[in-house]
Design a protein around this motif. Sequence first.
Motif, mmCIF file in Angstrom:
data_model
loop_
_atom_site.group_PDB
_atom_site.id
_atom_site.type_symbol
_atom_site.label_atom_id
_atom_site.label_comp_id
_atom_site.label_asym_id
_atom_site.label_seq_id
_atom_site.Cartn_x
_atom_site.Cartn_y
_atom_site.Cartn_z
ATOM 1 N N GLN A 309 50.951 25.824 43.868
ATOM 2 C CA GLN A 309 49.541 26.194 43.729
ATOM 3 C C GLN A 309 48.625 25.033 44.109
ATOM 4 O O GLN A 309 47.579 25.237 44.741
ATOM 5 N N LEU A 342 51.879 34.444 44.530
ATOM 6 C CA LEU A 342 51.528 34.881 43.178
ATOM 7 C C LEU A 342 52.151 36.243 42.858
ATOM 8 O O LEU A 342 52.595 36.477 41.738
ATOM 9 N N GLN A 347 52.198 37.318 39.030
ATOM 10 C CA GLN A 347 50.844 36.938 38.601
ATOM 11 C C GLN A 347 49.840 37.820 39.348
ATOM 12 O O GLN A 347 49.119 37.368 40.233
ATOM 13 N N GLN A 350 45.881 37.113 39.355
ATOM 14 C CA GLN A 350 45.554 35.980 40.216
ATOM 15 C C GLN A 350 45.751 36.330 41.687
ATOM 16 O O GLN A 350 44.970 35.925 42.554
ATOM 17 N N LYS A 353 42.893 38.272 42.896
ATOM 18 C CA LYS A 353 41.728 37.396 43.063
ATOM 19 C C LYS A 353 41.765 36.720 44.452
ATOM 20 O O LYS A 353 40.750 36.672 45.159
#
Length: 921
Positions: A309, A342, A347, A350, A353
């Motif tokens: 990340q 992700l 996830q 996220q 997003k």
Amino acid sequence: MIVFKKKITFLNLIICQFIFISAYSQIQTNTAESYFNSLYKFMYTNQDSTQLYKQKLLDLSVNQNNVEQLIYTYIVSNKSTLIFNNMDELENNLKKLDSLFPVAEKEIEVFNDFHEVKNSYFHDKAVFNIKTYNYKKAKINLDKIFKYAKKTPDSLLTDSHRGLIDVSYKVMAKMYSNNKEYELAIQYLDKSIRFINSKNTDHKEYLINGVNRQKGDIYKKLKDYKKATYFTTKALNYTLKHNKSNTNQLINEVYNTVDNYLALKQYDSASYYLEQIKPLADTNIPYGFLYYKSRAKLNEALNNTESIQEDYDKALELLNRKWNGLKQVEIAETLQSYSNFLISNNQYNQALKQNAAAITHVSGKDVVNSSINQITLFKLLQQKALIAMRQNQSDSVIKNTYQATRLLDTLKPHFKNKTDKLLLIENAYSVFENGLQATYNNYKSNKKNAVNDAFFFLEKSKSTLLLEALLSVKAEKFGAIPNEIIIKEDIYKNTITNLEKQLNQKQNDVFKDQLFEVKSNYRTFLDTLENKYKDYYNLKYNAEVTTIKTVQKELKPSTAMLSFFYGNDAIYGVILDQDNTYFEKIELNQALEQQLKLFQKQISNPKTDILSLKNNAAKLYTILLAPFLDKVNQPNLIILTDGLLNYIPFESLVKDNHYLVENYAVSYINSATLLKELENKKSRKNNLLAFAPEFEGDIYNSVRSKSLQPLPHSKVEIQNINQYYKGNLLINKDASLESFKTNASDYGIIHLATHAIFNDTNPEYSYLAFGNEASDLLYTADLYNLNLNANLVTLSACESGIGNLKRGEGLLSLARGFYFSGAQSISSTLWKINDASSATLMSDFYKNLSKGQSKDLALQQAKLNFMKQNKDNALSHPYYWSAFIISGNTEPLTSTHYWLWVLAGILLLVTLGILLKKYKN
């Protein structure tokens, strides 16, 4: 006015990813020479210093009123702006040059290398157009360079000017590659190679290496990682040895090399090459972000998730600095990669997003509505649907699938090349699969319209090219296209086909260059045609598909339609008749795929144990058909196959020890929309044109070195057919390809009892043989240029239905080629057939047709009769009777000489009865 009498000679072309120009100068004053030398010195390494010396040169040139020197300053500055990705400055430079060139042409003595400098300006404009996604303007500017090259003798071109022309081919290739038009990109790169090899240049190795770099990038995008690695490592090793100072080029090549090794799971090699650019990671260069993006991907592959990340965040930080707040597809693609990571780690919020952030970079009022942005948006919608699927949000998946489908409709007309269009469709399959899974979830929850949504996605996934070809014919007829324009297009298509055939037989650079020019002119012609005739465009690219209600309304009471989608994880199917619709999902696993492949192998071999075959056929019936036919059971069944199901003759599946053909008349089609188009085509002619060419045994044709053995029963076959349909029988030497091309459009029934040879490497060069020589071969590609009016085409030939499997398009085969040429229905074979059994089956097939039976029923009855006659011998094996399938419009042939005689007899009896009654009275 001061004239710049000494010239700058362009020796080398070095720019950014794909453009390069550097020069040395002999300037009028020592001051100007010093400034130019400093400008060259810093153009790769220091943007501030480059700006400083550029401004000094501009001030000096203005003071001296030296237009020529001004032009050179802006031209060299252009190269630096591209290296540092300064689009604002490049745009300003180009505006200045727009005003300077007219002055140079009109008011001063034109300097010696004026055309070279002006072509460099056209080239810079094209690069700016590409970076701002205005591909239409980019092509216009590049075409100006090509036009000059065509009309200028090679002796008048400097070495550097040849390099500029060559790099313009590479720019065009880059543009098409960005646009996912990979076959066109490779055509331009191959043209670049031929151009380089045809010229005397000192920089041949350097120029060819540029081709290697771009080909590596293209094959990576095509997921051919072995070929990509070959070209990319070749380019990278050259850069490491000869051009390491070009840091942008180096880091870009390393990124592609690492990507290839990651795809091949060769992680040590990926790590080794990544280390080569580690010192460049935090320097102020436009491609520095690629180090962090590559490292994130490598760590993801190695399951080292700690810094991933952070690496993506760093890459995005450098990207935003590079583009200075502009919306950019490069940023969107990195965000997409981040989102994929992700997703793989569950996830989802996220991931969504990052996906949403990526979408803002390729869509919206402040983003250019370019094809590359639309393609990236399509991928992001795929990703968004996947995230919604993982979160069990079926309605959201369906909404995104509809949006992606609409976007796909706008993209397809842009792809003029069949290969690239097929690749686009194939890559879109995951959208439809996710959409179908979501609609299936809603269907099981009894949600309204779920089956309608499913049928829509099924239709959208199928037979785009074939449907487009039929719509194109309609568009020419109703789109107000002048006849001379249609003739011109036919000339283009025939010229392209003939040149491709010659190249298929023998590689020749002259033919390659001719083909390149004709294809380029044809693309320009099509663009003009579609821009000028809007009705033609709208008809040709009509994206509407038929609906369940429309299909149900038009289905006959005794007919059911079963449409399949063959996905990665499941097979989906919708079955319907006039009153009912059902939606089913079949789990797909390796065992089922192996079972399908085994069945195809069993049924196409007459020596296969029949008990083992029937056992497998019964299992496949239970899996593939029972879930549908247990709910909807009509004697006429239209099957829309997909994937491996294209290779299966469903009438040979077994239920309760009976073959399906014993209870069902089965026909096939790619899509319901395509069937509707075919049923709108009406041919009133039912005259017969039949061919039985002569083959002389062990003679090898010059194309494929394939032995074409005699077909002793082919003449008997067409003579038997002639009992039921009168027409023209062409036998032996008379059954020539020339006779076919001359006469085929005048007949409603075409029967070809001949050899068919399939080309695995290039399916469009599969062919039907009308003799043993190369000139006797009818290629699939030839069929695209024919204009038939046939109600029925029968390919009584080996493997006429087999072809290269492309998702969504069915078999790319000779049979499919005849649809392109205008046939309404096709009877073809799925494997090499027995000559004698073919003659018997075909005789009964046409006999049944002459009685007014529909084509599917006529073929069913012919098969049943064959099975009855051979129930006690080896010919009962389904190899002998199930290879023939009927596809397309299966309505009866409207009039035959058989029924004319019957009608005449009835009329005669009625007349005699009336006369007899009058006589008695």
